[in-house]
Design an enzyme around this catalytic site. Structure first.
Site, PDB file in Angstrom:
ATOM      1  N   SER A 187       0.830  -1.208   0.000  1.00 24.67           N
ATOM      2  CA  SER A 187       0.000   0.000   0.000  1.00 24.67           C
ATOM      3  C   SER A 187       0.866   1.261   0.000  1.00 24.67           C
ATOM      4  O   SER A 187       1.974   1.264   0.552  1.00 24.67           O
ATOM      5  CB  SER A 187      -0.854  -0.023   1.270  1.00 24.67           C
ATOM      6  OG  SER A 187      -1.413   1.233   1.522  1.00 24.67           O
TER       7      SER A 187
ATOM      8  N   TYR B  86      -2.226  -1.581  10.719  1.00 19.84           N
ATOM      9  CA  TYR B  86      -2.475  -2.120   9.372  1.00 19.84           C
ATOM     10  C   TYR B  86      -1.357  -1.666   8.433  1.00 19.84           C
ATOM     11  O   TYR B  86      -0.731  -2.469   7.744  1.00 19.84           O
ATOM     12  CB  TYR B  86      -3.847  -1.644   8.852  1.00 19.84           C
ATOM     13  CG  TYR B  86      -3.951  -1.700   7.350  1.00 19.84           C
ATOM     14  CD1 TYR B  86      -4.230  -2.891   6.702  1.00 19.84           C
ATOM     15  CD2 TYR B  86      -3.719  -0.549   6.576  1.00 19.84           C
ATOM     16  CE1 TYR B  86      -4.274  -2.944   5.313  1.00 19.84           C
ATOM     17  CE2 TYR B  86      -3.759  -0.589   5.196  1.00 19.84           C
ATOM     18  CZ  TYR B  86      -4.037  -1.792   4.568  1.00 19.84           C
ATOM     19  OH  TYR B  86      -4.066  -1.841   3.199  1.00 19.84           O
TER      20      TYR B  86
ATOM     21  N   LYS C 265       2.145  -3.577   6.655  1.00 23.74           N
ATOM     22  CA  LYS C 265       2.537  -3.630   5.236  1.00 23.74           C
ATOM     23  C   LYS C 265       4.041  -3.359   5.107  1.00 23.74           C
ATOM     24  O   LYS C 265       4.746  -4.001   4.343  1.00 23.74           O
ATOM     25  CB  LYS C 265       1.758  -2.594   4.407  1.00 23.74           C
ATOM     26  CG  LYS C 265       0.281  -2.889   4.287  1.00 23.74           C
ATOM     27  CD  LYS C 265       0.007  -4.035   3.344  1.00 23.74           C
ATOM     28  CE  LYS C 265      -1.473  -4.296   3.170  1.00 23.74           C
ATOM     29  NZ  LYS C 265      -1.776  -5.620   2.604  1.00 23.74           N
TER      30      LYS C 265
ATOM     31  N   PHE D 172     -14.009  14.684   5.808  1.00 18.65           N
ATOM     32  CA  PHE D 172     -13.086  14.894   6.926  1.00 18.65           C
ATOM     33  C   PHE D 172     -12.126  16.059   6.673  1.00 18.65           C
ATOM     34  O   PHE D 172     -10.961  15.854   6.370  1.00 18.65           O
ATOM     35  CB  PHE D 172     -12.304  13.610   7.203  1.00 18.65           C
ATOM     36  CG  PHE D 172     -13.166  12.449   7.641  1.00 18.65           C
ATOM     37  CD1 PHE D 172     -14.133  12.606   8.623  1.00 18.65           C
ATOM     38  CD2 PHE D 172     -12.996  11.180   7.073  1.00 18.65           C
ATOM     39  CE1 PHE D 172     -14.922  11.528   9.030  1.00 18.65           C
ATOM     40  CE2 PHE D 172     -13.778  10.109   7.472  1.00 18.65           C
ATOM     41  CZ  PHE D 172     -14.743  10.287   8.448  1.00 18.65           C
TER      42      PHE D 172
HETATM   43  C1  UD1 Z   1      -6.966   4.371   3.569  1.00 21.98           C
HETATM   44  C2  UD1 Z   1      -5.888   4.012   4.550  1.00 21.98           C
HETATM   45  C3  UD1 Z   1      -4.773   3.309   3.833  1.00 21.98           C
HETATM   46  C4  UD1 Z   1      -5.309   2.094   3.093  1.00 21.98           C
HETATM   47  C5  UD1 Z   1      -6.421   2.511   2.141  1.00 21.98           C
HETATM   48  C6  UD1 Z   1      -7.082   1.275   1.546  1.00 21.98           C
HETATM   49  C7  UD1 Z   1      -5.988   5.698   6.358  1.00 21.98           C
HETATM   50  C8  UD1 Z   1      -5.282   6.848   7.021  1.00 21.98           C
HETATM   51  N1  UD1 Z   1      -5.411   5.204   5.255  1.00 21.98           N
HETATM   52  O1  UD1 Z   1      -6.439   5.339   2.669  1.00 21.98           O
HETATM   53  O2  UD1 Z   1      -3.815   2.893   4.782  1.00 21.98           O
HETATM   54  O3  UD1 Z   1      -4.287   1.456   2.362  1.00 21.98           O
HETATM   55  O4  UD1 Z   1      -7.432   3.234   2.858  1.00 21.98           O
HETATM   56  O5  UD1 Z   1      -7.989   1.622   0.572  1.00 21.98           O
HETATM   57  O6  UD1 Z   1      -7.022   5.261   6.809  1.00 21.98           O
HETATM   58  N2  UD1 Z   1     -12.925  10.533   3.471  1.00 21.98           N
HETATM   59  C9  UD1 Z   1     -13.954  11.346   3.880  1.00 21.98           C
HETATM   60  N3  UD1 Z   1     -15.046  10.755   4.428  1.00 21.98           N
HETATM   61  C10 UD1 Z   1     -15.166   9.408   4.590  1.00 21.98           C
HETATM   62  C11 UD1 Z   1     -14.104   8.589   4.177  1.00 21.98           C
HETATM   63  C12 UD1 Z   1     -12.981   9.195   3.627  1.00 21.98           C
HETATM   64  O7  UD1 Z   1     -13.892  12.564   3.754  1.00 21.98           O
HETATM   65  O8  UD1 Z   1     -16.191   8.933   5.119  1.00 21.98           O
HETATM   66  C13 UD1 Z   1     -11.725  11.153   2.837  1.00 21.98           C
HETATM   67  C14 UD1 Z   1     -10.447  10.953   3.625  1.00 21.98           C
HETATM   68  O9  UD1 Z   1     -10.235  12.009   4.510  1.00 21.98           O
HETATM   69  C15 UD1 Z   1      -9.401  10.903   2.500  1.00 21.98           C
HETATM   70  C16 UD1 Z   1     -10.161  10.379   1.286  1.00 21.98           C
HETATM   71  O10 UD1 Z   1     -11.547  10.521   1.592  1.00 21.98           O
HETATM   72  O11 UD1 Z   1      -8.969  12.193   2.216  1.00 21.98           O
HETATM   73  C17 UD1 Z   1      -9.872   8.923   1.000  1.00 21.98           C
HETATM   74  O12 UD1 Z   1     -10.079   8.182   2.187  1.00 21.98           O
HETATM   75  P1  UD1 Z   1     -10.063   6.593   2.204  1.00 21.98           P
HETATM   76  O13 UD1 Z   1     -10.918   6.062   1.123  1.00 21.98           O
HETATM   77  O14 UD1 Z   1     -10.359   6.145   3.601  1.00 21.98           O
HETATM   78  O15 UD1 Z   1      -8.562   6.228   1.809  1.00 21.98           O
HETATM   79  P2  UD1 Z   1      -7.174   6.716   2.472  1.00 21.98           P
HETATM   80  O16 UD1 Z   1      -7.391   7.357   3.776  1.00 21.98           O
HETATM   81  O17 UD1 Z   1      -6.404   7.468   1.459  1.00 21.98           O
END
Ligand code: UD1
Length: 342
Positions: A128, A153, A157, A222
């Site tokens: 990842s 997690y 990795k 977020f």
């Molecule tokens: C996350 C994990 C990463 C993992 C990947 C798998 C974290 C910090 N990182 O990545 O380790 O390999 O998932 O797919 O958790 N967001 C919102 N609202 C939500 C969900 C997400 O605003 O309900 C935003 C987050 O702030 C981020 C973006 O969407 O900026 C992507 O989030 P997400 O899909 O959870 O992925 P990552 O955080 O990049």
């Protein structure tokens, strides 16, 4: 003619099932090892509906050394292992570190022990972009220093990659490629397989599609105080089918003996940075559905911006992401609708 047997651990899961489809489409014989802890057995029938081939399925907990040895012995005629089997909920891993390290690392160690014992030459590890932490410079190349990740997690990795590097240093007749995924989204164009999150999703796109489907009430964005064009964080979203195809290319590189070193790592992304608001706006445009969202505080552990340089994959694997954000969103929504019979 079959190009030989490939073991896919976690093959009923999201990325594993899409990779199985691509392997079958490329004439490989696939055996799936899965404990179904975060996936469903009906996915095997769906793979059959898509490809016309039913992969062999072994229900097995690979974190148990005895069970693992038994199935690897049974399928020791395989030439390759692709390792997807792992727990993946980042937040849960912070609360249950032992469970995460135990499952994800025992599974890996039991698999490479069997690989050595039964002389299964090739190994692909699903890693990842989280191994890069919060980089100062973008895009991220494979030369960047890996960092300790925020979550067990993610740290798992990083540790797994280090174990694999050491294994390959000690045993030069084995080959490993670690693929560092950026943000996989999307689903197969058939609508027959896709992401099936357990409980409330943590990741952005399944949350968005479940909001649009009426399963969830409101999306929390977020934070909108990051230093980006609209204040929301930037990620490199990549279509799961493009990602799956990269595994076939990596496998071919190993089989054709083209590797420069017996341990290699590759970034898999599109190289395009997309904000959370870009995702929401594109979703609304593509589907004609409104997303009920609210801006809230930043999520702990989130970084401002991550996107890949995938030049190395382009040069060495002859692979490049083909599908657009629109394709990713359309297929994700299509899958959500077909799964929920909307
Ligand atoms: C996350 C994990 C990463 C993992 C990947 C798998 C974290 C910090 N990182 O990545 O380790 O390999 O998932 O797919 O958790 N967001 C919102 N609202 C939500 C969900 C997400 O605003 O309900 C935003 C987050 O702030 C981020 C973006 O969407 O900026 C992507 O989030 P997400 O899909 O959870 O992925 P990552 O955080 O990049």
């Amino acid at each position: 003619m079959s190009r030989g047997k490939v073991i896919v651990t976690g093959g009923c899961g999201y990325i594993g099932s899409h990779t199985t489809v691509e392997l079958i489409n490329n004439e490989f014989e696939v055996v799936i090892f899965d404990d179904l802890s975060n996936s469903k057995e009906f996915i095997i029938d769906r793979i059959y509906q898509i490809t016309g081939v039913k992969p062999i399925f072994e229900k097995v907990d690979l974190s148990n050394p005895i069970e693992a040895d038994m199935v690897y012995k049974k399928h020791s005629d395989a030439h390759s292992i692709i390792n997807f089997a792992a727990f993946k909920a980042v937040g849960e891993s912070v609360e249950k570190p032992i469970m995460y390290y135990k499952n994800n690392l025992y599974t890996l160690i039991n698999s490479i022990e069997a690989q050595k014992k039964y002389e299964i030459k090739n190994f692909i590890f699903s890693s990842s972009a989280t191994v890069y932490g919060n980089p100062d410079i973008l895009p991220i190349t494979e030369k960047f220093q890996t960092k300790r990740a925020f979550s067990p997690y993610g740290n798992g990795k990083k540790i797994a990659e280090e174990i694999l590097e050491d294994f390959n240093k000690a045993f030069s007749n084995f080959k490993t490629i670690s693929l560092r995924y950026f943000n996989p989204i999307g689903a197969h164009e058939s609508g027959l397989i896709g992401e099936l999150p357990n409980g409330v999703p943590n990741n952005l796109l399944p949350y968005v599609t479940q909001c649009a489907a009426g399963v969830l009430k409101e999306l929390q964005v977020f934070g909108d105080d990051y230093n980006t064009k609209d204040g929301t964080p930037i990620r490199d979203y990549i279509h799961v089918v493009d990602l799956a195809k990269a595994h076939v290319k990596a496998l071919e590189r190993m089989i054709l003996d083209n590797m420069e070193d017996n341990y290699e790592v590759y970034n898999l992304g599109t190289g395009k940075g997309v904000t959370v608001m870009d995702v929401i706006n594109t979703f609304e445009m593509v589907t004609n559905k409104k997303i009920n969202y609210k801006i809230t505080h930043r999520r702990k552990g989130d970084v401002q911006a991550l996107y890949a340089s995938s030049e190395k994959a382009k040069n060495n694997l002859d692979w490049e992401a083909q599908l657009s954000l629109k394709d990713m969103i359309e297929t994700s929504w299509n899958w959500e609708k077909s799964y929920r019979c909307i």
